[in-house]
Design a protein around this motif. Structure first.
Motif, PDB file in Angstrom:
ATOM      1  N   GLY A  86       0.783  -1.226   0.000  1.00 37.81           N
ATOM      2  CA  GLY A  86       0.000   0.000   0.000  1.00 37.81           C
ATOM      3  C   GLY A  86       0.812   1.271   0.000  1.00 37.81           C
ATOM      4  O   GLY A  86       0.256   2.365  -0.101  1.00 37.81           O
ATOM      5  N   LYS A  87       2.170   1.158   0.122  1.00 38.97           N
ATOM      6  CA  LYS A  87       3.005   2.359   0.183  1.00 38.97           C
ATOM      7  C   LYS A  87       4.047   2.410  -0.924  1.00 38.97           C
ATOM      8  O   LYS A  87       4.917   3.276  -0.915  1.00 38.97           O
ATOM      9  N   GLY A  88       3.999   1.476  -1.850  1.00 42.62           N
ATOM     10  CA  GLY A  88       4.910   1.520  -2.983  1.00 42.62           C
ATOM     11  C   GLY A  88       6.259   0.879  -2.697  1.00 42.62           C
ATOM     12  O   GLY A  88       6.485   0.276  -1.644  1.00 42.62           O
ATOM     13  N   THR A  89       7.170   1.040  -3.659  1.00 38.97           N
ATOM     14  CA  THR A  89       8.492   0.421  -3.595  1.00 38.97           C
ATOM     15  C   THR A  89       9.568   1.464  -3.860  1.00 38.97           C
ATOM     16  O   THR A  89       9.426   2.312  -4.752  1.00 38.97           O
ATOM     17  N   THR A  90      10.636   1.405  -3.075  1.00 39.52           N
ATOM     18  CA  THR A  90      11.781   2.298  -3.255  1.00 39.52           C
ATOM     19  C   THR A  90      13.035   1.458  -3.474  1.00 39.52           C
ATOM     20  O   THR A  90      13.310   0.531  -2.711  1.00 39.52           O
ATOM     21  N   VAL A  91      13.779   1.779  -4.524  1.00 35.78           N
ATOM     22  CA  VAL A  91      15.028   1.089  -4.838  1.00 35.78           C
ATOM     23  C   VAL A  91      16.157   2.101  -4.808  1.00 35.78           C
ATOM     24  O   VAL A  91      16.054   3.183  -5.398  1.00 35.78           O
ATOM     25  N   LEU A  92      17.246   1.754  -4.107  1.00 31.26           N
ATOM     26  CA  LEU A  92      18.407   2.625  -4.021  1.00 31.26           C
ATOM     27  C   LEU A  92      19.600   1.906  -4.641  1.00 31.26           C
ATOM     28  O   LEU A  92      19.965   0.804  -4.227  1.00 31.26           O
ATOM     29  N   LEU A  93      20.213   2.536  -5.635  1.00 32.75           N
ATOM     30  CA  LEU A  93      21.384   1.985  -6.312  1.00 32.75           C
ATOM     31  C   LEU A  93      22.605   2.835  -5.995  1.00 32.75           C
ATOM     32  O   LEU A  93      22.542   4.067  -6.071  1.00 32.75           O
ATOM     33  N   HIS A  94      23.716   2.198  -5.638  1.00 36.33           N
ATOM     34  CA  HIS A  94      25.006   2.864  -5.515  1.00 36.33           C
ATOM     35  C   HIS A  94      25.888   2.337  -6.638  1.00 36.33           C
ATOM     36  O   HIS A  94      26.271   1.163  -6.627  1.00 36.33           O
ATOM     37  N   PHE A  95      26.207   3.184  -7.604  1.00 36.49           N
ATOM     38  CA  PHE A  95      26.928   2.741  -8.803  1.00 36.49           C
ATOM     39  C   PHE A  95      28.326   3.367  -8.824  1.00 36.49           C
ATOM     40  O   PHE A  95      28.465   4.590  -8.742  1.00 36.49           O
ATOM     41  N   PRO A  96      29.392   2.539  -8.931  1.00 33.26           N
ATOM     42  CA  PRO A  96      30.762   3.081  -8.922  1.00 33.26           C
ATOM     43  C   PRO A  96      31.009   4.026 -10.090  1.00 33.26           C
ATOM     44  O   PRO A  96      30.550   3.799 -11.209  1.00 33.26           O
ATOM     45  N   CYS A  97      31.748   5.086  -9.821  1.00 32.24           N
ATOM     46  CA  CYS A  97      32.077   6.056 -10.868  1.00 32.24           C
ATOM     47  C   CYS A  97      33.387   6.750 -10.503  1.00 32.24           C
ATOM     48  O   CYS A  97      33.969   6.497  -9.440  1.00 32.24           O
ATOM     49  N   GLN A  98      33.851   7.600 -11.370  1.00 30.50           N
ATOM     50  CA  GLN A  98      35.050   8.401 -11.121  1.00 30.50           C
ATOM     51  C   GLN A  98      34.772   9.823 -11.573  1.00 30.50           C
ATOM     52  O   GLN A  98      34.079  10.039 -12.577  1.00 30.50           O
ATOM     53  N   LEU A  99      35.327  10.767 -10.838  1.00 35.37           N
ATOM     54  CA  LEU A  99      35.169  12.166 -11.227  1.00 35.37           C
ATOM     55  C   LEU A  99      36.086  12.464 -12.392  1.00 35.37           C
ATOM     56  O   LEU A  99      37.269  12.122 -12.383  1.00 35.37           O
ATOM     57  N   SER A 100      35.540  13.084 -13.416  1.00 35.51           N
ATOM     58  CA  SER A 100      36.310  13.380 -14.619  1.00 35.51           C
ATOM     59  C   SER A 100      37.230  14.559 -14.360  1.00 35.51           C
ATOM     60  O   SER A 100      36.834  15.558 -13.758  1.00 35.51           O
ATOM     61  N   ALA A 101      38.483  14.431 -14.811  1.00 33.38           N
ATOM     62  CA  ALA A 101      39.456  15.522 -14.620  1.00 33.38           C
ATOM     63  C   ALA A 101      39.081  16.727 -15.467  1.00 33.38           C
ATOM     64  O   ALA A 101      39.259  17.871 -15.064  1.00 33.38           O
ATOM     65  N   ALA A 102      38.567  16.462 -16.672  1.00 29.68           N
ATOM     66  CA  ALA A 102      38.178  17.562 -17.558  1.00 29.68           C
ATOM     67  C   ALA A 102      36.802  18.075 -17.162  1.00 29.68           C
ATOM     68  O   ALA A 102      35.878  17.297 -16.940  1.00 29.68           O
ATOM     69  N   LYS A 103      36.666  19.381 -17.072  1.00 27.70           N
ATOM     70  CA  LYS A 103      35.383  19.959 -16.674  1.00 27.70           C
ATOM     71  C   LYS A 103      34.399  20.038 -17.834  1.00 27.70           C
ATOM     72  O   LYS A 103      33.209  20.107 -17.632  1.00 27.70           O
ATOM     73  N   GLU A 104      34.926  20.053 -19.049  1.00 26.45           N
ATOM     74  CA  GLU A 104      34.026  20.087 -20.196  1.00 26.45           C
ATOM     75  C   GLU A 104      34.652  19.327 -21.351  1.00 26.45           C
ATOM     76  O   GLU A 104      35.870  19.150 -21.419  1.00 26.45           O
ATOM     77  N   ARG A 105      33.802  18.867 -22.212  1.00 30.68           N
ATOM     78  CA  ARG A 105      34.254  18.041 -23.306  1.00 30.68           C
ATOM     79  C   ARG A 105      35.030  18.853 -24.329  1.00 30.68           C
ATOM     80  O   ARG A 105      34.709  20.001 -24.605  1.00 30.68           O
ATOM     81  N   LEU A 106      36.048  18.238 -24.897  1.00 29.41           N
ATOM     82  CA  LEU A 106      36.842  18.876 -25.932  1.00 29.41           C
ATOM     83  C   LEU A 106      35.978  19.128 -27.162  1.00 29.41           C
ATOM     84  O   LEU A 106      35.268  18.252 -27.629  1.00 29.41           O
ATOM     85  N   THR A 107      36.020  20.357 -27.682  1.00 29.24           N
ATOM     86  CA  THR A 107      35.240  20.693 -28.869  1.00 29.24           C
ATOM     87  C   THR A 107      35.986  20.255 -30.113  1.00 29.24           C
ATOM     88  O   THR A 107      37.160  20.559 -30.289  1.00 29.24           O
ATOM     89  N   LEU A 108      35.301  19.526 -30.974  1.00 31.75           N
ATOM     90  CA  LEU A 108      35.912  19.025 -32.197  1.00 31.75           C
ATOM     91  C   LEU A 108      35.163  19.558 -33.410  1.00 31.75           C
ATOM     92  O   LEU A 108      33.954  19.748 -33.373  1.00 31.75           O
ATOM     93  N   GLN A 109      35.902  19.753 -34.486  1.00 31.97           N
ATOM     94  CA  GLN A 109      35.288  20.122 -35.753  1.00 31.97           C
ATOM     95  C   GLN A 109      34.961  18.836 -36.495  1.00 31.97           C
ATOM     96  O   GLN A 109      35.745  18.312 -37.261  1.00 31.97           O
ATOM     97  N   TYR A 110      33.775  18.322 -36.235  1.00 35.47           N
ATOM     98  CA  TYR A 110      33.435  17.025 -36.782  1.00 35.47           C
ATOM     99  C   TYR A 110      33.345  17.042 -38.302  1.00 35.47           C
ATOM    100  O   TYR A 110      33.572  16.032 -38.950  1.00 35.47           O
ATOM    101  N   ASP A 111      32.979  18.189 -38.884  1.00 40.05           N
ATOM    102  CA  ASP A 111      32.835  18.242 -40.333  1.00 40.05           C
ATOM    103  C   ASP A 111      34.182  18.127 -41.043  1.00 40.05           C
ATOM    104  O   ASP A 111      34.240  18.006 -42.263  1.00 40.05           O
TER     105      ASP A 111
END
Length: 424
Positions: A273-298
């Motif tokens: 009667g009160k629903g279901t709650t699922v908690l996931l802890h997923f391993p990750c790493q903090l990225s050294a770069a703050k933003e993605r490198l811009t590329l000229q894809y064309d």
């Protein structure tokens, strides 16, 4: 007068008695061994029966789950032909086809990761993920389902989360969609809430950060029998409604085992009667770069080699959307000629080719480029990507090619761009 009687047992009778005792002992030992092997054999037979029942249950689960999206894709394909004269209906049908195709992909991922979890061979393949794009993709994934079912998904991302983070996006996507699918499929509530933040353990021995994902529905909750799916996905009573809803047990069990083996955590709380709650802890790493490198894809030339023409067409279309110049072939000999004629900056090669495997072709291409560079003053740098339906751990020789970027099928432009953006 005393009478003395002396009797000496004949040596022959002594030997016969000893032989009889030894024979009885030997017979007892033999009988003991026979009983042991019979018991052991019975255990093996029972284990084989259990394994066979589990395999049949897996196949039954896959068969049940796979038929619905297949039927949907076939049905929507026919609807699509009829709706060509009604442009306003096309988007809805295409969205539903994409949803059905994603369900097929989810079944394939569950099956593969279930097998790997049982064999203890699950590993993480980390790559840089733009969380804003990632969450947007998940919301797009459920848009068609929400339009059909009337149920809605709300995702909230904590402001403390960085924009880019290193994690295995494929496995996280599988985990989240498994839980959200269950919430949509089995919950009587109309909404599913998802909250994401970063969890850092200050005083723990393991200082790895964890991406914390909380998923909650507001339905009737799960029964005790359904909760057993976390440890045994197939032990359901014959008259249980859970037995008739294939797929839920396999999904929950796989999520639990997957997180156990990659160092994460899986927590589930459900009340009637009160629903279901699922908690996931997923391993990750903090990225050294703050933003993605811009590329000229064309300005980037991409050579794609795959012996499946459908894969070539899809991959070309996805890359041309980002203005890459694409060249493709399903023939390894032609690929070597195109390498020389076009000098691409990027080569994407499928691992399973008819003439040779993808890494053997990469080795030949590297040799060709090396010869070209040595005979010419022009310096040319080419980056290689290997595409496979298997995990990288299933390709032992990949360890000898550290310069080759691995990507798992289906081809994802987001994963490709994240790997391409990393400076070598």
């Amino acid at each position: 007068m005393s009478l003395q009687v002396q009797y000496q047992v004949p040596q022959k009778e002594v030997i016969e008695l000893i032989v009889i005792i030894l024979l009885i002992a030997a017979l007892g030992i033999v009988l003991s061994f026979l009983l042991y092997f019979k018991s052991k054999n019975q255990q093996i037979v029972e284990q084989i029966k259990l394994d066979n029942r589990a395999k049949l249950a897996v196949l039954s689960s896959i068969n049940h789950e796979i038929r619905t999206p297949i039927n949907a894709i076939l049905g929507y394909s026919r609807m699509l032909k009829k709706a060509l004269s009604q442009p306003q209906e096309l988007d809805k049908i295409v969205d539903k086809m994409a949803w059905s195709a994603n369900l097929l992909y989810s079944v394939a991922e569950n099956t593969l990761n279930y097998s790997k979890a049982e064999a203890g061979q699950l590993k993480l393949n980390l790559h840089s993920v733009n969380l804003h794009e990632y969450v947007g993709n998940i919301q797009d994934y459920y848009r068609a389902f929400s339009a059909t079912s009337g149920k809605r998904l709300h995702i909230v991302v904590n402001e403390s989360l960085p924009q880019f983070i290193e994690l295995d996006g494929t496995k996280l996507f599988q985990l989240m969609t498994n839980i959200i699918n269950n919430a949509f499929k089995y919950s009587t509530g109309s909404e599913v809430h998802c909250y994401m933040d970063l969890h850092l353990k200050a005083n723990a021995k393991d200082h790895r950060p964890m991406l914390r994902v909380l998923i909650r529905d507001f339905g009737d909750g799960m029964s005790k029998e359904a909760l057993r799916a976390l440890v045994d996905p197939f032990m359901h009573a014959a008259n249980s409604p859970i037995a008739a809803t294939s797929g839920m047990g396999l999904g929950l069990y796989t999520c639990n085992r997957l997180l156990e083996q990659i160092g994460g955590r899986f927590r589930l709380r459900s009340q009637k009667g009160k629903g279901t709650t699922v908690l996931l802890h997923f391993p990750c790493q903090l990225s050294a770069a703050k933003e993605r490198l811009t590329l000229q894809y064309d300005q980037q030339k991409v050579l794609i080699i795959d012996d499946n023409l459908f894969n070539l067409e899809i991959c070309r279309a996805m890359l041309e959307h980002y203005h890459f110049q694409t060249f493709s072939t399903d023939n390894t000999e032609q690929a070597l000629k195109m390498l020389v004629n076009h000098l691409p900056q990027i080569v994407i090669v499928d691992y399973r080719l008819q003439e040779m495997n993808g890494l053997q072709l990469v080795r030949q291409m590297q040799q060709v480029l090396q010869n070209l560079v040595s005979d010419s003053p022009i310096e040319h740098h080419c980056r290689f990507f290997l595409l496979s339906a298997n995990d990288c751990d299933d390709i032992p020789e990949l360890a000898s090619f550290p310069e080759v970027h691995f990507m798992q099928k289906p081809f994802s432009a987001e994963v490709f761009l994240s790997k391409l953006a990393v400076k070598e």
